[in-house]
Design a protein around this motif. Structure first.
Motif, PDB file in Angstrom:
ATOM      1  N   PRO A 242      -0.141   5.308   3.971  1.00 31.40           N
ATOM      2  CA  PRO A 242      -1.410   4.619   3.781  1.00 31.40           C
ATOM      3  C   PRO A 242      -2.431   5.116   4.794  1.00 31.40           C
ATOM      4  CG  PRO A 242       0.182   3.148   4.800  1.00 31.40           C
ATOM      5  CD  PRO A 242       0.906   4.423   4.437  1.00 31.40           C
ATOM      6  N   SER A 243      -3.687   4.829   4.517  1.00 35.56           N
ATOM      7  CA  SER A 243      -4.742   5.266   5.428  1.00 35.56           C
ATOM      8  C   SER A 243      -4.643   4.566   6.768  1.00 35.56           C
ATOM      9  CB  SER A 243      -6.112   5.008   4.806  1.00 35.56           C
ATOM     10  OG  SER A 243      -6.276   3.626   4.551  1.00 35.56           O
ATOM     11  N   ASN A 244      -3.986   3.406   6.810  1.00 33.57           N
ATOM     12  CA  ASN A 244      -3.797   2.692   8.063  1.00 33.57           C
ATOM     13  C   ASN A 244      -2.613   3.313   8.793  1.00 33.57           C
ATOM     14  OD1 ASN A 244      -3.054   0.785  10.064  1.00 33.57           O
ATOM     15  ND2 ASN A 244      -4.105  -0.809   8.930  1.00 33.57           N
ATOM     16  N   PRO A 245      -2.770   3.667  10.073  1.00 29.77           N
ATOM     17  CA  PRO A 245      -1.702   4.340  10.793  1.00 29.77           C
ATOM     18  C   PRO A 245      -0.512   3.463  11.147  1.00 29.77           C
ATOM     19  CG  PRO A 245      -3.526   3.918  12.274  1.00 29.77           C
ATOM     20  CD  PRO A 245      -3.966   3.501  10.892  1.00 29.77           C
ATOM     21  N   VAL A 246      -0.556   2.159  10.862  1.00 23.99           N
ATOM     22  CA  VAL A 246       0.550   1.268  11.183  1.00 23.99           C
ATOM     23  C   VAL A 246       1.539   1.317  10.038  1.00 23.99           C
ATOM     24  CG1 VAL A 246       1.214  -1.090  11.708  1.00 23.99           C
ATOM     25  CG2 VAL A 246      -0.985  -0.234  12.481  1.00 23.99           C
TER      26      VAL A 246
ATOM     27  N   THR B 167       0.828  -1.199   0.000  1.00 17.22           N
ATOM     28  CA  THR B 167       0.000   0.000   0.000  1.00 17.22           C
ATOM     29  C   THR B 167       0.862   1.248   0.000  1.00 17.22           C
ATOM     30  OG1 THR B 167      -1.749  -1.158   1.193  1.00 17.22           O
ATOM     31  CG2 THR B 167      -1.820   1.235   1.255  1.00 17.22           C
ATOM     32  N   LYS B 168       1.909   1.220   0.811  1.00 12.93           N
ATOM     33  CA  LYS B 168       2.806   2.372   0.883  1.00 12.93           C
ATOM     34  C   LYS B 168       3.489   2.593  -0.465  1.00 12.93           C
ATOM     35  CE  LYS B 168       6.454   4.363   3.722  1.00 12.93           C
ATOM     36  NZ  LYS B 168       7.283   4.164   4.898  1.00 12.93           N
ATOM     37  N   LYS B 169       3.914   1.508  -1.093  1.00 16.15           N
ATOM     38  CA  LYS B 169       4.579   1.607  -2.396  1.00 16.15           C
ATOM     39  C   LYS B 169       3.603   2.145  -3.450  1.00 16.15           C
ATOM     40  CE  LYS B 169       7.622  -1.511  -3.502  1.00 16.15           C
ATOM     41  NZ  LYS B 169       8.244  -2.792  -3.892  1.00 16.15           N
ATOM     42  N   ALA B 170       2.356   1.653  -3.418  1.00 12.46           N
ATOM     43  CA  ALA B 170       1.349   2.090  -4.388  1.00 12.46           C
ATOM     44  C   ALA B 170       0.981   3.556  -4.195  1.00 12.46           C
ATOM     45  CB  ALA B 170       0.095   1.219  -4.273  1.00 12.46           C
ATOM     46  N   ASN B 171       1.010   4.017  -2.958  1.00  6.15           N
ATOM     47  CA  ASN B 171       0.683   5.415  -2.656  1.00  6.15           C
ATOM     48  C   ASN B 171       1.871   6.330  -2.866  1.00  6.15           C
ATOM     49  OD1 ASN B 171      -1.945   4.814  -1.977  1.00  6.15           O
ATOM     50  ND2 ASN B 171      -1.508   4.591   0.195  1.00  6.15           N
TER      51      ASN B 171
END
Length: 138
Positions: free
Chosen positions: A126-130, A116-120
């Motif tokens: 990412p929307s997840n705080p972890v 997710t981080k790579k895609a964003n």
């Protein structure tokens, strides 16, 4: 402040049932006798300090919540009232897994968060705080 034994017992019973635990599960995890657990839940006695700590650990809540019903700010994210149905299902299922299966699930989560981080993009989170660097295993 005066503690109401029946309210304390009702909170313990409700939390135990919410987690799908039996009195035998509590006895096994804490070595608190079945009779003592029953007396506490029925409002016939207040738990001793050591018993409170054991119950808080097994019931995944604070001693403060057991005694007063007050939830410290940090605990709000664990409160079923603040969780979506999907989050409640995920947490309930996670707790039923073995330690090895929990670890495997956490590894999958970390992989998904990295994707997710790579895609964003590296600059946005990412929307997840972890974050992918967080140790999710605790």
């Amino acid at each position: 402040m005066e503690l109401d034994m029946s309210t304390v017992g009702a909170r313990i019973r409700a939390r135990r049932k919410e987690l799908g635990l039996t009195q035998l599960d509590i006895k096994t995890a804490t070595s608190i006798s079945s009779g003592n657990i029953s007396d506490i839940e029925n409002g016939n006695r207040l738990p001793a300090a050591a018993t409170l700590v054991q119950l808080a650990l097994v019931l995944h809540c604070s001693v403060d919540w057991i005694l007063t019903g007050n939830i410290p700010h940090q605990e709000n994210i664990l409160s079923p009232a603040s969780q979506t149905a999907a989050e409640q299902t995920l947490l309930s299922g996670f707790r039923k897994l073995s330690a090895a299966d929990q670890e495997e699930l956490l590894e999958i989560l970390q992989m998904k968060l990295r994707r997710t981080k790579k895609a964003n993009g590296a600059g946005s989170s990412p929307s997840n705080p972890v974050s992918d660097g967080d140790n999710l295993a605790g």
